[in-house]
Design an enzyme around this catalytic site. Structure first.
Site, PDB file in Angstrom:
ATOM      1  N   ARG A   1       4.490   1.271  -0.316  1.00  0.00           N
ATOM      2  CA  ARG A   1       5.900   0.955  -0.586  1.00  0.00           C
ATOM      3  C   ARG A   1       6.031   0.270  -1.947  1.00  0.00           C
ATOM      4  NH1 ARG A   1       9.820   0.127   2.878  1.00  0.00           N
ATOM      5  NH2 ARG A   1       8.305   0.208   4.581  1.00  0.00           N
TER       6      ARG A   1
ATOM      7  N   CYS B   1       0.813  -1.220   0.000  1.00  0.00           N
ATOM      8  CA  CYS B   1       0.000   0.000   0.000  1.00  0.00           C
ATOM      9  C   CYS B   1       0.845   1.266   0.000  1.00  0.00           C
ATOM     10  CB  CYS B   1      -0.894   0.034   1.239  1.00  0.00           C
ATOM     11  SG  CYS B   1      -2.035  -1.329   1.336  1.00  0.00           S
TER      12      CYS B   1
END
Length: 417
Positions: A47, A45
């Site tokens: 990275r 989400c």
């Protein structure tokens, strides 16, 4: 090389995200580059990171950057300012810290360890992991487990899901939080399951689950005592909801401004809180401009978590000590493996010389008895082994340090290995 919520905006991360469907092609493209041999892609989400074993540092960086530029539609020059790079031991320490939860939005979060494992297994399945990344990721997973078992880093709010639910409860306020509220959850994946667990004890009046696959909605709803609703009924259910939480892995907007506007027109002025933790986002950002709508996203969750980060500082320090120790151990083991071929080559060269000299003197030794000949051969090999013993011990002891590298290089040069 990568980008996270700390280095890049949500808009950029959305464009950099590599979906599960696109992952096989991404791995194949990267390993097909001129300078990259082994590759693992970690896309979550908040990275996007690409771990690679490269032939050349600068060439490898260029290959990764160019790939991300093509994938995201952002120019390489503009993207350079958004990406960070770690190499050699710094990359090892970084991955260990990621697996231990030190680099997450919520320090100590649970999901990241599973995400690292998933990225590793996906790369294994595509054949893009070799011996170096295999050792690296295996040790990273062990480090992540140790961090959570040896410290309290994972207690309390330890995931984005939990943080998003806590943020929602705070927004409703009044001391009751989410008690008696009607909640609609959009999504049925890993993030959704974490959110459902966080909602389980909130005392909700109603919990509805919708996703792009109705069967997954049913399974997720059954686990938490909620109810599954078809995606086409989303707008109808939303008319009565107090809170909408979205967690899908969709690559495009699911709820547009016009859809939310239509829902709000049927709510008789009742406010709606939307927390969209999907990356890319599920809800069109302009929906937050509608009267009665409060739209929060990952940036808001990040800010909420940051405010409570000090509570975990002590445990985080303990985890950093674990990461440092495991990084050093990995370095020593890796260096020991690197000197092993030098030691083996040195002993093989010495053995070749000894055997060649014995063969050269074979005619002169022909009058010796078998026992005498065996004694001479034993003497030659014994002297050779004793001469090599001290250099071998010193080289092994120095492995993992700059001195070990210098000694290994010197032996290669001196004996032409």
């Amino acid at each position: 090389m990568g980008a996270t919520h700390r280095t890049s905006s949500l808009d950029v991360l959305e464009r950099l995200t590599i979906s599960a469907d696109d992952l096989p092609k991404a791995l194949a493209t990267l390993t097909g580059s001129d300078n990259l041999n082994e590759v693992v892609v970690l896309s979550t989400c908040h990275r996007i990171e690409i771990y690679a074993e490269a032939e050349l540092f600068h060439g490898g960086c260029a290959d990764v950057r160019d790939f991300l530029a093509r994938h995201s539609g952002i120019s390489s020059q503009e993207l350079s300012d958004q990406l960070y790079t770690r190499h050699d031991l710094e990359a090892v320490s970084h991955l260990f810290g990621v697996a231990a939860g030190l680099d997450s939005v919520v320090i100590g979060e649970h999901e990241i360890l599973g995400q690292v494992r998933g990225a590793y297994q996906a790369a294994q399945g595509e054949g893009t992991v070799g011996s170096r990344l295999d050792r690296l990721f295996s040790r990273a997973l062990e480090t992540g487990k140790q961090a959570r078992s040896a410290t309290d880093i994972g207690k309390g709010i330890a995931s984005v899901s939990q943080a998003a639910v806590a943020l929602a409860a705070e927004r409703f306020g009044g001391g009751e939080g989410l008690e008696g509220r009607r909640v609609l959850l959009l999504g049925a994946g890993t993030m959704a399951k974490g959110t459902l667990q966080a909602l389980a004890d909130a005392g909700l009046a109603d919990l509805a689950v919708a996703s792009r696959t109705f069967e997954r909605s049913v399974a997720a709803a059954q686990e938490c005592g909620g109810r599954a609703v078809p995606l086409e009924d989303l707008a109808t259910v939303l008319v009565d909801a107090d809170l909408l939480m979205t967690t899908t892995g969709a690559s495009e907007i699911i709820l547009e401004h016009s859809s939310i506007d239509a829902v709000m027109s049927k709510r008789d002025g009742k406010a709606l809180l939307i927390i969209d933790v999907a990356v890319p986002r599920d809800v069109e950002v302009t929906a937050g401009d509608l009267d009665g709508v409060t739209l929060l996203n990952m940036d808001d969750v990040n800010a909420y978590v940051e405010a409570g980060r000090a509570d975990r500082s002590t445990e985080a320090d303990k985890v950093r000590e674990i990461v440092a120790a495991e990084t050093e151990r990995f370095q020593l083991e890796t260096s020991a493996r690197s000197v092993a071929p030098v030691i083996s080559a040195l002993r093989e060269r010495a053995s070749e010389i000894s055997e060649a000299e014995l063969a050269r003197y074979e005619a002169r030794l022909s009058e010796l008895t078998p026992a005498q000949l065996a004694a001479v051969e034993s003497l030659v090999r014994g002297v050779t082994n004793k001469m090599l013993h001290e250099p071998t011990v010193r080289l092994k002891d120095a492995a993992g340090h700059a001195r070990g590298d210098r000694l290994a290089e010197a032996i290669r040069d001196l004996f032409d290995l």
